[in-house]
Design an enzyme around this catalytic site. Structure first.
Site, PDB file in Angstrom:
ATOM      1  N   ALA A 153     -25.530 -19.989 -17.147  1.00 11.83           N
ATOM      2  CA  ALA A 153     -25.427 -19.149 -18.211  1.00 11.83           C
ATOM      3  C   ALA A 153     -26.012 -18.286 -18.379  1.00 11.83           C
ATOM      4  O   ALA A 153     -26.975 -18.026 -19.905  1.00 11.83           O
ATOM      5  CB  ALA A 153     -25.616 -20.311 -19.641  1.00 11.83           C
ATOM      6  N   ASN A 154     -26.851 -17.682 -17.104  1.00 12.58           N
ATOM      7  CA  ASN A 154     -28.002 -17.188 -17.462  1.00 12.58           C
ATOM      8  C   ASN A 154     -27.096 -15.541 -17.276  1.00 12.58           C
ATOM      9  O   ASN A 154     -28.033 -14.192 -17.321  1.00 12.58           O
ATOM     10  CB  ASN A 154     -29.047 -17.249 -16.257  1.00 12.58           C
ATOM     11  N   THR A 155     -25.907 -15.972 -17.359  1.00  9.93           N
ATOM     12  CA  THR A 155     -25.170 -14.387 -16.959  1.00  9.93           C
ATOM     13  C   THR A 155     -24.283 -14.384 -17.715  1.00  9.93           C
ATOM     14  O   THR A 155     -23.032 -15.631 -17.740  1.00  9.93           O
ATOM     15  CB  THR A 155     -25.124 -13.571 -15.429  1.00  9.93           C
ATOM     16  N   GLY A 156     -22.943 -13.532 -18.049  1.00  5.94           N
ATOM     17  CA  GLY A 156     -21.443 -13.729 -17.657  1.00  5.94           C
ATOM     18  C   GLY A 156     -21.205 -14.344 -19.305  1.00  5.94           C
ATOM     19  O   GLY A 156     -21.158 -14.347 -20.206  1.00  5.94           O
ATOM     20  N   ILE A 157     -19.614 -15.088 -18.314  1.00  9.76           N
ATOM     21  CA  ILE A 157     -18.920 -15.989 -19.490  1.00  9.76           C
ATOM     22  C   ILE A 157     -19.935 -17.150 -20.281  1.00  9.76           C
ATOM     23  O   ILE A 157     -20.186 -17.350 -21.455  1.00  9.76           O
ATOM     24  CB  ILE A 157     -17.984 -16.625 -18.937  1.00  9.76           C
ATOM     25  N   GLY A 158     -21.049 -17.347 -19.366  1.00  9.90           N
ATOM     26  CA  GLY A 158     -22.184 -18.523 -19.834  1.00  9.90           C
ATOM     27  C   GLY A 158     -23.143 -18.714 -20.509  1.00  9.90           C
ATOM     28  O   GLY A 158     -23.023 -19.054 -21.840  1.00  9.90           O
ATOM     29  N   TYR A 169     -11.624 -19.874  -2.711  1.00  7.63           N
ATOM     30  CA  TYR A 169     -11.599 -20.200  -3.981  1.00  7.63           C
ATOM     31  C   TYR A 169     -11.108 -21.308  -4.784  1.00  7.63           C
ATOM     32  O   TYR A 169     -10.630 -21.509  -6.071  1.00  7.63           O
ATOM     33  CB  TYR A 169     -11.784 -18.801  -4.417  1.00  7.63           C
TER      34      TYR A 169
END
Length: 316
Positions: free
Chosen positions: A47-52, A200
């Site tokens: 959650a340090n970037t983007g969606i999170g 992936y």
């Protein structure tokens, strides 16, 4: 050739002029619940970037105590500081979690259990995409190890607190590309053949199968679980692919923002009345169809058992 270039230029110009309308069309659903979360505890991986990060921001805005669990603590602290300032919620905390190392996962879980008696929402958001072939600290192929096995172990270690806090929810981020995935039990670690795009896809199928089997095993506990496709989002996830980075830059006006990409995660974490849909797959804030492989109960159970063996754990 000149005619072709002229037509191409006109087409691209038309696309960019109409980009706001097109992107609005593809932006997808919006989490509509007004549920507030004072006293609730949330863990979000990556959650340090983007969606999170946008998911953490919204849950903090609703009053939850939010743990940002990420590998890069400095980036995590920067994100937490921004979220605290934006939401006026001081209870946004950062803890070290490296999903490519089971020792780190166990250390995080041990520290979290020492800090908190309850856990109401676990969002398994972190992931890697299209990495060159590599292995985790424990010898797992990186996509399998981080995207599936890391979150499988984390959920196992935090399950006691989730049950104690019921009703509680587990949200697993997957992707529409799970349709191209296959669980290759004869070569789970990609040692016989490896394609980073398909690796992936395989891991995203594993996320959906994990959600399906977890829901079955959690019936009657008050803990429910959901798999999520966030949409095609502008994020750092494509950093390992030069081609995708280029395409993401070219078509960025048409991609979802991180905030838009967070909406289905928020919906599955918060929306009332989702309990009967535990184990299902969601996109644009509604249940949607999955690939035939993702509906295979035998594959889901076998993957569960193999995952336990690889991690050396036993679920209750």
């Amino acid at each position: 050739m000149l005619v072709f270039l002229g037509l191409l230029t006109s087409f691209l110009s038309f696309l960019y002029v109409t980009a706001p309308s097109i992107r609005k069309f593809f932006a997808g659903g919006v989490c509509g619940t007004n549920m507030q979360l004072p006293g609730k505890v949330v863990v979000i991986t990556g959650a340090n970037t983007g969606i999170g990060k946008e998911t953490a921001r919204e849950l903090a805005r609703r009053g939850a105590r939010v743990y940002i669990a990420c590998r890069d603590v400095l980036k995590g602290e920067s994100a937490a500081s921004e979220i605290r300032a934006d939401t006026k919620n001081s209870q946004v905390l950062v803890r070290k979690l490296d999903l490519s190392d089971t020792k780190s996962i166990r250390a995080f879980a041990e520290g979290f259990r020492a800090e908190e008696k309850q856990l109401h929402i676990l969002i398994n958001n972190a992931g890697v995409m299209m990495c060159p072939y590599s292995k985790t600290a424990d010898g797992f192929e990186t996509h399998l190890g981080v995207n599936h096995l890391g979150h499988f172990l984390l959920t196992h270690l935090l399950l006691g607190q989730l049950k104690e806090s019921a009703p509680a929810r587990v949200v697993n981020l997957s992707s529409v590309v799970h349709h191209a995935g296959k669980i290759r039990f004869h070569d789970l670690q990609g040692e016989k053949s490896y394609n980073r795009s398909f690796a992936y896809c395989h891991s995203k199928l594993a996320n959906v199968l994990f959600t399906r089997e977890l829901a079955k095993r959690l019936r009657g506990t008050g803990v429910t679980t959901y798999a999520v496709h966030p949409g095609i989002v502008r994020s750092e996830l494509v950093r390992h692919s030069f081609l995708l980075c280029l395409l993401w830059q070219l078509f960025s006006p048409f991609l979802k923002t991180a905030r838009e990409g967070a909406q289905t995660s928020l919906h599955c974490a918060l929306a009332e009345g989702l309990e009967p849909l535990s184990g299902k797959y969601f996109s644009d804030c509604k249940k949607t169809w999955v690939s035939p492989r993702a509906r295979n109960n035998k594959t889901a159970e076998r993957l569960w058992n193999v995952s336990c063996e690889l991690l050396g754990i036993q679920w209750e």
